[in-house]
Write a protein that holds these residues in place. Structure first.
Motif, PDB file in Angstrom:
ATOM      1  N   GLU A   1     -36.440  50.203  10.599  1.00 39.68           N
ATOM      2  CA  GLU A   1     -36.182  48.950  10.577  1.00 39.68           C
ATOM      3  C   GLU A   1     -35.093  48.416   9.868  1.00 39.68           C
ATOM      4  OE1 GLU A   1     -38.862  45.316  11.137  1.00 39.68           O
ATOM      5  OE2 GLU A   1     -37.912  44.921   9.270  1.00 39.68           O
ATOM      6  N   LEU A   2     -33.937  48.245  10.516  1.00 43.03           N
ATOM      7  CA  LEU A   2     -32.620  47.767   9.398  1.00 43.03           C
ATOM      8  C   LEU A   2     -32.628  46.373   9.076  1.00 43.03           C
ATOM      9  CD1 LEU A   2     -30.957  50.362   9.372  1.00 43.03           C
ATOM     10  CD2 LEU A   2     -31.354  50.057  11.825  1.00 43.03           C
ATOM     11  N   TRP A   3     -33.333  45.414   9.857  1.00 44.17           N
ATOM     12  CA  TRP A   3     -33.710  44.163   9.257  1.00 44.17           C
ATOM     13  C   TRP A   3     -34.524  43.648  10.349  1.00 44.17           C
ATOM     14  CZ3 TRP A   3     -28.071  44.152   9.653  1.00 44.17           C
ATOM     15  CH2 TRP A   3     -27.667  43.621  10.662  1.00 44.17           C
ATOM     16  N   GLY A   4     -35.496  42.735   9.986  1.00 44.05           N
ATOM     17  CA  GLY A   4     -36.363  42.061  10.725  1.00 44.05           C
ATOM     18  C   GLY A   4     -37.519  41.544  10.054  1.00 44.05           C
TER      19      GLY A   4
ATOM     20  N   ALA B   1     -33.468  33.145   9.174  1.00 43.39           N
ATOM     21  CA  ALA B   1     -33.157  33.541   8.078  1.00 43.39           C
ATOM     22  C   ALA B   1     -32.898  32.142   7.087  1.00 43.39           C
ATOM     23  CB  ALA B   1     -31.727  33.934   8.016  1.00 43.39           C
ATOM     24  N   ASP B   2     -33.469  32.205   6.024  1.00 47.63           N
ATOM     25  CA  ASP B   2     -33.557  30.925   4.967  1.00 47.63           C
ATOM     26  C   ASP B   2     -32.258  31.053   4.088  1.00 47.63           C
ATOM     27  OD1 ASP B   2     -33.937  29.302   3.147  1.00 47.63           O
ATOM     28  OD2 ASP B   2     -36.116  29.534   2.809  1.00 47.63           O
TER      29      ASP B   2
ATOM     30  N   VAL C   1     -37.811  44.072   6.510  1.00 48.67           N
ATOM     31  CA  VAL C   1     -36.537  44.013   5.656  1.00 48.67           C
ATOM     32  C   VAL C   1     -35.818  42.515   5.888  1.00 48.67           C
ATOM     33  CG1 VAL C   1     -34.464  45.040   5.135  1.00 48.67           C
ATOM     34  CG2 VAL C   1     -36.374  46.477   5.881  1.00 48.67           C
ATOM     35  N   SER C   2     -35.647  41.841   5.037  1.00 53.34           N
ATOM     36  CA  SER C   2     -35.256  40.425   5.456  1.00 53.34           C
ATOM     37  C   SER C   2     -33.486  40.680   5.533  1.00 53.34           C
ATOM     38  CB  SER C   2     -35.544  39.357   4.331  1.00 53.34           C
ATOM     39  OG  SER C   2     -34.258  38.986   3.650  1.00 53.34           O
TER      40      SER C   2
END
Ligand SMILES: *Cc1c(COP(=O)(O)O)cnc(C)c1O
Length: 369
Positions: free
Chosen positions: A332-335, A218-219, A338-339
Protein backbone atom coordinates in the motif's frame (compact mmCIF):
# COMPACT_ATOMS: atom_id res chain seq x y z
CA UNK A 1 -1.18 -10.90 -15.18
CA UNK A 2 -1.43 -7.21 -15.85
CA UNK A 3 0.55 -4.57 -14.05
CA UNK A 4 -0.59 -4.58 -10.42
CA UNK A 5 -0.51 -0.81 -9.75
CA UNK A 6 -4.12 0.04 -8.85
CA UNK A 7 -5.96 3.01 -7.38
CA UNK A 8 -8.85 1.52 -5.43
CA UNK A 9 -11.55 4.18 -5.02
CA UNK A 10 -14.00 3.52 -2.21
CA UNK A 11 -17.09 5.52 -3.06
CA UNK A 12 -18.79 4.57 0.21
CA UNK A 13 -15.94 6.34 2.03
CA UNK A 14 -16.47 9.40 -0.17
CA UNK A 15 -20.16 9.44 0.75
CA UNK A 16 -19.31 8.98 4.44
CA UNK A 17 -16.88 11.91 4.32
CA UNK A 18 -19.47 14.13 2.63
CA UNK A 19 -21.87 13.37 5.45
CA UNK A 20 -19.20 14.15 8.06
CA UNK A 21 -18.40 17.47 6.38
CA UNK A 22 -22.01 18.46 6.13
CA UNK A 23 -22.83 17.44 9.70
CA UNK A 24 -19.84 19.25 11.18
CA UNK A 25 -20.66 22.48 9.38
CA UNK A 26 -24.42 22.23 9.75
CA UNK A 27 -25.32 24.14 6.58
CA UNK A 28 -25.57 23.10 2.96
CA UNK A 29 -22.42 21.68 1.39
CA UNK A 30 -21.09 21.95 -2.16
CA UNK A 31 -18.92 18.89 -2.83
CA UNK A 32 -15.80 20.14 -4.60
CA UNK A 33 -14.98 17.70 -7.42
CA UNK A 34 -12.71 19.91 -9.54
CA UNK A 35 -9.62 18.46 -11.23
CA UNK A 36 -11.40 15.17 -11.91
CA UNK A 37 -12.43 14.83 -8.27
CA UNK A 38 -8.90 15.55 -7.00
CA UNK A 39 -7.74 12.71 -9.24
CA UNK A 40 -10.33 10.21 -7.99
CA UNK A 41 -12.79 10.43 -10.89
CA UNK A 42 -15.27 13.32 -10.76
CA UNK A 43 -18.15 11.47 -12.38
CA UNK A 44 -17.93 8.40 -10.13
CA UNK A 45 -17.57 10.52 -6.97
CA UNK A 46 -20.43 12.80 -8.00
CA UNK A 47 -22.71 9.86 -8.78
CA UNK A 48 -22.00 8.33 -5.38
CA UNK A 49 -23.60 11.31 -3.60
CA UNK A 50 -25.92 12.61 -6.31
CA UNK A 51 -29.06 11.75 -4.37
CA UNK A 52 -28.15 13.61 -1.22
CA UNK A 53 -25.69 16.36 -2.22
CA UNK A 54 -26.70 20.04 -2.14
CA UNK A 55 -24.52 20.77 -5.15
CA UNK A 56 -21.08 20.42 -6.68
CA UNK A 57 -18.23 22.81 -7.36
CA UNK A 58 -15.75 22.53 -10.24
CA UNK A 59 -13.11 24.82 -11.71
CA UNK A 60 -14.58 25.44 -15.13
CA UNK A 61 -17.41 24.84 -17.58
CA UNK A 62 -15.68 21.86 -19.21
CA UNK A 63 -15.64 20.04 -15.88
CA UNK A 64 -19.32 20.86 -15.32
CA UNK A 65 -20.31 19.62 -18.78
CA UNK A 66 -18.63 16.30 -18.05
CA UNK A 67 -20.87 15.90 -14.99
CA UNK A 68 -24.00 16.98 -16.88
CA UNK A 69 -23.24 14.48 -19.66
CA UNK A 70 -23.00 11.77 -17.02
CA UNK A 71 -26.51 12.61 -15.86
CA UNK A 72 -25.73 14.79 -12.84
CA UNK A 73 -28.60 17.25 -12.42
CA UNK A 74 -27.76 18.89 -9.07
CA UNK A 75 -26.46 22.49 -9.02
CA UNK A 76 -22.85 22.91 -10.19
CA UNK A 77 -20.87 26.01 -9.23
CA UNK A 78 -18.02 27.14 -11.50
CA UNK A 79 -15.42 28.28 -8.96
CA UNK A 80 -13.69 30.64 -11.39
CA UNK A 81 -16.85 31.56 -13.27
CA UNK A 82 -16.22 32.12 -16.97
CA UNK A 83 -12.96 32.97 -18.71
CA UNK A 84 -14.59 34.66 -21.70
CA UNK A 85 -18.05 35.96 -22.63
CA UNK A 86 -18.57 33.23 -25.22
CA UNK A 87 -19.04 30.65 -22.43
CA UNK A 88 -22.16 32.30 -21.04
CA UNK A 89 -24.77 30.68 -23.32
CA UNK A 90 -23.38 27.22 -22.53
CA UNK A 91 -23.26 28.04 -18.82
CA UNK A 92 -26.96 28.91 -18.97
CA UNK A 93 -27.76 25.85 -21.11
CA UNK A 94 -25.99 23.60 -18.61
CA UNK A 95 -27.74 25.22 -15.70
CA UNK A 96 -24.53 26.14 -13.84
CA UNK A 97 -23.98 28.63 -11.06
CA UNK A 98 -21.08 31.05 -11.45
CA UNK A 99 -18.55 32.73 -9.22
CA UNK A 100 -17.87 36.33 -10.19
CA UNK A 101 -14.46 37.24 -8.82
CA UNK A 102 -13.37 40.32 -10.80
CA UNK A 103 -14.80 43.52 -12.20
CA UNK A 104 -14.09 42.44 -15.78
CA UNK A 105 -16.37 39.44 -15.26
CA UNK A 106 -19.10 41.59 -13.75
CA UNK A 107 -18.93 43.99 -16.72
CA UNK A 108 -19.34 41.11 -19.19
CA UNK A 109 -22.08 39.53 -17.09
CA UNK A 110 -24.14 42.73 -16.85
CA UNK A 111 -23.80 43.44 -20.57
CA UNK A 112 -24.76 39.92 -21.67
CA UNK A 113 -28.16 38.92 -23.02
CA UNK A 114 -28.88 35.73 -21.11
CA UNK A 115 -31.70 33.32 -21.90
CA UNK A 116 -32.22 32.86 -18.17
CA UNK A 117 -30.87 34.63 -15.06
CA UNK A 118 -27.95 32.91 -13.31
CA UNK A 119 -27.15 32.11 -9.69
CA UNK A 120 -24.15 34.23 -8.78
CA UNK A 121 -21.57 33.69 -6.05
CA UNK A 122 -19.84 37.03 -5.56
CA UNK A 123 -16.31 36.50 -4.32
CA UNK A 124 -14.53 38.88 -2.01
CA UNK A 125 -10.77 39.02 -1.55
CA UNK A 126 -10.76 39.19 2.23
CA UNK A 127 -7.00 38.63 2.48
CA UNK A 128 -5.84 35.77 0.30
CA UNK A 129 -5.04 38.17 -2.57
CA UNK A 130 -5.54 35.68 -5.35
CA UNK A 131 -8.95 36.43 -6.86
CA UNK A 132 -12.03 38.26 -5.56
CA UNK A 133 -13.21 41.85 -5.32
CA UNK A 134 -11.52 44.14 -2.83
CA UNK A 135 -13.65 44.77 0.28
CA UNK A 136 -13.90 48.45 -0.69
CA UNK A 137 -15.46 47.66 -4.09
CA UNK A 138 -17.62 44.77 -2.91
CA UNK A 139 -20.73 46.72 -1.98
CA UNK A 140 -20.83 48.53 -5.30
CA UNK A 141 -20.35 45.25 -7.17
CA UNK A 142 -23.14 43.67 -5.14
CA UNK A 143 -25.50 46.57 -5.85
CA UNK A 144 -24.82 46.44 -9.57
CA UNK A 145 -25.78 42.76 -9.63
CA UNK A 146 -28.69 42.73 -7.19
CA UNK A 147 -31.97 43.20 -8.98
CA UNK A 148 -30.35 43.00 -12.43
CA UNK A 149 -32.25 40.89 -14.93
CA UNK A 150 -29.30 38.50 -15.35
CA UNK A 151 -29.04 37.76 -11.61
CA UNK A 152 -31.23 35.04 -10.10
CA UNK A 153 -29.71 35.43 -6.62
CA UNK A 154 -26.39 36.23 -4.97
CA UNK A 155 -24.39 34.18 -2.47
CA UNK A 156 -21.59 36.12 -0.80
CA UNK A 157 -18.35 34.17 -0.67
CA UNK A 158 -14.70 34.37 0.26
CA UNK A 159 -11.83 31.88 0.54
CA UNK A 160 -9.21 31.38 3.27
CA UNK A 161 -5.46 31.41 2.76
CA UNK A 162 -4.38 29.82 6.05
CA UNK A 163 -7.30 27.88 7.49
CA UNK A 164 -5.09 24.78 7.77
CA UNK A 165 -2.97 26.56 10.35
CA UNK A 166 -4.93 26.91 13.58
CA UNK A 167 -2.19 29.02 15.07
CA UNK A 168 -2.40 31.69 12.40
CA UNK A 169 -4.56 34.76 13.11
CA UNK A 170 -5.09 35.24 9.38
CA UNK A 171 -8.39 33.34 9.24
CA UNK A 172 -9.94 35.45 12.00
CA UNK A 173 -8.76 38.57 10.22
CA UNK A 174 -10.30 37.40 6.95
CA UNK A 175 -13.62 36.66 8.68
CA UNK A 176 -13.70 40.09 10.25
CA UNK A 177 -12.75 41.88 7.00
CA UNK A 178 -15.55 39.96 5.29
CA UNK A 179 -18.13 40.69 7.98
CA UNK A 180 -17.37 44.39 8.01
CA UNK A 181 -17.62 44.69 4.24
CA UNK A 182 -21.02 42.95 4.04
CA UNK A 183 -22.75 44.34 7.11
CA UNK A 184 -24.79 46.91 5.20
CA UNK A 185 -25.77 44.54 2.38
CA UNK A 186 -29.15 42.84 2.11
CA UNK A 187 -28.05 39.30 1.38
CA UNK A 188 -29.51 35.86 1.87
CA UNK A 189 -26.60 33.47 1.89
CA UNK A 190 -22.90 33.32 2.66
CA UNK A 191 -20.16 30.74 1.99
CA UNK A 192 -16.71 30.83 3.55
CA UNK A 193 -15.56 27.40 4.69
CA UNK A 194 -13.31 25.01 2.78
CA UNK A 195 -12.30 21.70 4.42
CA UNK A 196 -9.78 23.19 6.81
CA UNK A 197 -12.32 25.75 8.01
CA UNK A 198 -14.98 23.07 8.47
CA UNK A 199 -12.55 21.07 10.60
CA UNK A 200 -10.95 23.91 12.51
CA UNK A 201 -12.85 27.21 12.32
CA UNK A 202 -16.47 27.05 13.50
CA UNK A 203 -16.50 30.87 13.40
CA UNK A 204 -16.60 30.55 9.62
CA UNK A 205 -19.77 28.47 9.50
CA UNK A 206 -22.78 29.93 7.70
CA UNK A 207 -25.15 28.83 4.93
CA UNK A 208 -22.85 26.96 2.59
CA UNK A 209 -19.60 25.09 2.99
CA UNK A 210 -17.28 24.01 0.16
CA UNK A 211 -15.45 20.87 1.30
CA UNK A 212 -12.88 19.40 -1.08
CA UNK A 213 -9.89 17.51 0.28
CA UNK A 214 -11.72 16.15 3.35
CA UNK A 215 -14.21 14.37 1.06
CA UNK A 216 -11.28 12.32 -0.20
CA UNK A 217 -10.29 11.45 3.35
CA UNK A 218 -7.21 13.63 3.81
CA UNK A 219 -7.32 15.96 6.77
CA UNK A 220 -5.68 19.31 5.92
CA UNK A 221 -5.20 20.14 9.60
CA UNK A 222 -3.27 17.07 10.65
CA UNK A 223 -1.30 17.40 7.41
CA UNK A 224 0.17 20.51 8.91
CA UNK A 225 3.00 19.39 11.17
CA UNK A 226 2.82 22.67 13.11
CA UNK A 227 -0.66 21.91 14.09
CA UNK A 228 -0.87 19.81 17.25
CA UNK A 229 -4.02 21.58 18.35
CA UNK A 230 -5.76 20.52 15.18
CA UNK A 231 -5.30 16.88 16.00
CA UNK A 232 -7.47 17.21 19.07
CA UNK A 233 -10.20 19.08 17.19
CA UNK A 234 -10.44 16.30 14.66
CA UNK A 235 -10.06 13.35 16.99
CA UNK A 236 -12.80 14.71 19.24
CA UNK A 237 -15.16 14.41 16.34
CA UNK A 238 -16.86 11.04 16.64
CA UNK A 239 -16.82 10.14 12.97
CA UNK A 240 -13.40 10.47 11.46
CA UNK A 241 -12.61 10.74 7.80
CA UNK A 242 -11.95 7.64 5.73
CA UNK A 243 -9.34 7.40 2.99
CA UNK A 244 -11.11 7.17 -0.36
CA UNK A 245 -8.11 6.19 -2.49
CA UNK A 246 -5.92 3.22 -1.74
CA UNK A 247 -2.96 3.26 -4.09
CA UNK A 248 -1.54 -0.23 -4.14
CA UNK A 249 0.80 -2.47 -6.08
CA UNK A 250 2.90 -5.59 -5.54
CA UNK A 251 6.47 -6.69 -4.96
CA UNK A 252 7.91 -7.86 -8.29
CA UNK A 253 11.52 -8.54 -7.31
CA UNK A 254 13.56 -9.10 -4.14
CA UNK A 255 17.26 -8.34 -3.69
CA UNK A 256 19.61 -9.30 -0.90
CA UNK A 257 21.99 -6.36 -0.67
CA UNK A 258 25.21 -6.68 1.24
CA UNK A 259 26.56 -4.05 3.56
CA UNK A 260 28.31 -1.40 1.44
CA UNK A 261 26.29 -2.02 -1.74
CA UNK A 262 23.93 0.56 -3.16
CA UNK A 263 20.69 0.42 -5.13
CA UNK A 264 18.98 2.29 -7.93
CA UNK A 265 19.65 5.51 -9.85
CA UNK A 266 22.23 7.75 -8.31
CA UNK A 267 23.07 5.02 -5.78
CA UNK A 268 21.61 7.27 -3.09
CA UNK A 269 20.90 4.32 -0.77
CA UNK A 270 24.04 2.68 0.56
CA UNK A 271 23.40 -0.32 2.80
CA UNK A 272 24.99 0.16 6.24
CA UNK A 273 24.07 -3.47 6.98
CA UNK A 274 22.86 -6.44 4.96
CA UNK A 275 19.47 -5.37 3.64
CA UNK A 276 16.56 -7.10 1.94
CA UNK A 277 15.13 -4.85 -0.73
CA UNK A 278 11.76 -5.25 -2.42
CA UNK A 279 11.06 -3.75 -5.84
CA UNK A 280 7.50 -2.48 -6.28
CA UNK A 281 5.68 -1.87 -9.58
CA UNK A 282 4.88 1.80 -9.06
CA UNK A 283 6.89 4.89 -9.91
CA UNK A 284 6.72 8.57 -10.59
CA UNK A 285 4.98 8.01 -13.93
CA UNK A 286 2.08 6.67 -11.86
CA UNK A 287 2.11 9.80 -9.74
CA UNK A 288 4.12 8.48 -6.83
CA UNK A 289 6.44 11.41 -6.00
CA UNK A 290 10.08 10.98 -7.00
CA UNK A 291 11.04 12.98 -3.93
CA UNK A 292 9.35 10.58 -1.46
CA UNK A 293 12.47 8.64 -0.42
CA UNK A 294 12.01 7.79 3.28
CA UNK A 295 8.20 7.86 3.11
CA UNK A 296 6.22 5.17 4.93
CA UNK A 297 4.78 2.29 2.92
CA UNK A 298 2.94 -0.88 3.99
CA UNK A 299 3.92 -4.38 2.82
CA UNK A 300 1.48 -7.14 3.71
CA UNK A 301 0.04 -4.83 6.34
CA UNK A 302 3.38 -3.95 7.93
CA UNK A 303 4.86 -0.45 7.83
CA UNK A 304 8.31 0.03 6.36
CA UNK A 305 9.86 2.73 4.21
CA UNK A 306 10.82 3.75 0.68
CA UNK A 307 14.58 3.53 0.10
CA UNK A 308 16.74 4.70 -2.79
CA UNK A 309 15.53 6.79 -5.70
CA UNK A 310 11.95 6.34 -6.92
CA UNK A 311 12.17 5.61 -10.63
CA UNK A 312 9.62 5.99 -13.42
CA UNK A 313 7.98 2.57 -13.13
CA UNK A 314 9.43 1.06 -9.96
CA UNK A 315 10.45 1.91 -6.44
CA UNK A 316 12.31 0.20 -3.59
CA UNK A 317 11.09 -0.73 -0.12
CA UNK A 318 13.07 -2.04 2.83
CA UNK A 319 11.99 -5.62 3.59
CA UNK A 320 14.74 -6.43 6.08
CA UNK A 321 12.29 -6.66 9.00
CA UNK A 322 9.41 -8.14 6.99
CA UNK A 323 10.76 -11.62 6.48
CA UNK A 324 7.44 -13.07 5.32
CA UNK A 325 7.27 -10.67 2.36
CA UNK A 326 7.65 -12.35 -1.01
CA UNK A 327 7.10 -11.82 -4.70
CA UNK A 328 3.45 -10.82 -5.05
CA UNK A 329 3.18 -9.32 -1.56
CA UNK A 330 0.67 -6.48 -1.39
CA UNK A 331 2.07 -2.99 -1.10
CA UNK A 332 0.00 0.00 0.00
CA UNK A 333 1.58 3.26 -1.16
CA UNK A 334 -1.16 5.24 0.58
CA UNK A 335 -4.63 4.49 1.84
CA UNK A 336 -5.78 3.11 5.19
CA UNK A 337 -2.45 2.06 6.70
CA UNK A 338 -0.28 4.76 5.18
CA UNK A 339 -1.72 8.24 5.25
CA UNK A 340 -1.33 10.25 2.06
CA UNK A 341 -0.43 13.20 4.31
CA UNK A 342 2.62 11.32 5.63
CA UNK A 343 3.81 10.47 2.12
CA UNK A 344 3.20 14.08 1.08
CA UNK A 345 5.21 15.35 4.05
CA UNK A 346 8.13 13.11 3.12
CA UNK A 347 7.96 14.45 -0.44
CA UNK A 348 7.64 18.10 0.57
CA UNK A 349 4.14 18.48 -0.81
CA UNK A 350 0.47 18.03 0.16
CA UNK A 351 -1.98 15.17 -0.32
CA UNK A 352 -3.94 17.30 -2.80
CA UNK A 353 -1.02 17.14 -5.22
CA UNK A 354 -0.43 13.41 -4.73
CA UNK A 355 -4.05 12.61 -5.55
CA UNK A 356 -4.20 14.91 -8.57
CA UNK A 357 -1.04 13.35 -10.00
CA UNK A 358 -2.21 9.72 -9.98
CA UNK A 359 -2.26 8.38 -13.55
CA UNK A 360 -1.51 5.31 -15.67
CA UNK A 361 -2.59 2.94 -12.87
CA UNK A 362 -5.84 1.02 -13.16
CA UNK A 363 -8.75 2.65 -11.36
CA UNK A 364 -11.02 0.23 -9.56
CA UNK A 365 -14.27 1.55 -8.06
CA UNK A 366 -16.16 -0.02 -5.19
CA UNK A 367 -19.31 1.14 -3.48
CA UNK A 368 -20.70 -0.68 -0.45
CA UNK A 369 -24.16 0.66 0.21
C1 LIG B 1 -10.73 24.09 -4.18
C2 LIG B 1 -11.61 25.02 -3.45
C3 LIG B 1 -12.29 24.61 -2.29
C4 LIG B 1 -12.04 23.27 -1.63
O1 LIG B 1 -10.88 23.39 -0.83
P1 LIG B 1 -10.37 22.19 0.09
O2 LIG B 1 -9.18 22.75 0.77
O3 LIG B 1 -10.01 21.08 -0.83
O4 LIG B 1 -11.49 21.85 1.00
C5 LIG B 1 -13.19 25.48 -1.72
N1 LIG B 1 -13.40 26.71 -2.24
C6 LIG B 1 -12.73 27.16 -3.33
C7 LIG B 1 -12.99 28.53 -3.83
C8 LIG B 1 -11.80 26.34 -3.96
O5 LIG B 1 -11.15 26.79 -5.03
Amino acid sequence: MSRPAIAHIRLDAFRHNYRVAKAMHGGKALAVVKANGYGHGAVQCAQAIANEVDGFAVACLEEAVELRQAGISKPILLLEGFFEAAELPEIVANNCWIVLHAQWQIDIFLAAKLAKPLHVWLKMDSGMHRVGLAPASYQQAFNSLAGHANTANIVLMSHFANADNLKSIHTKQQISVFQQAVQTLKFDEVSLANSAAILGWPQSYNHWSRPGIMLYGADPLTANALNQLAKTVVSEHPQSLRAVMQLSSKIISIRNIQKGESIGYGSIFNADKDTIVGVVACGYADGYPRSATGAPVAVDGRITKIIGRVSMDMLFVDLTDITAADIGSDVELWGDQVSANDVANAAGTIAYELFCNVKRVQFSYRDKQ
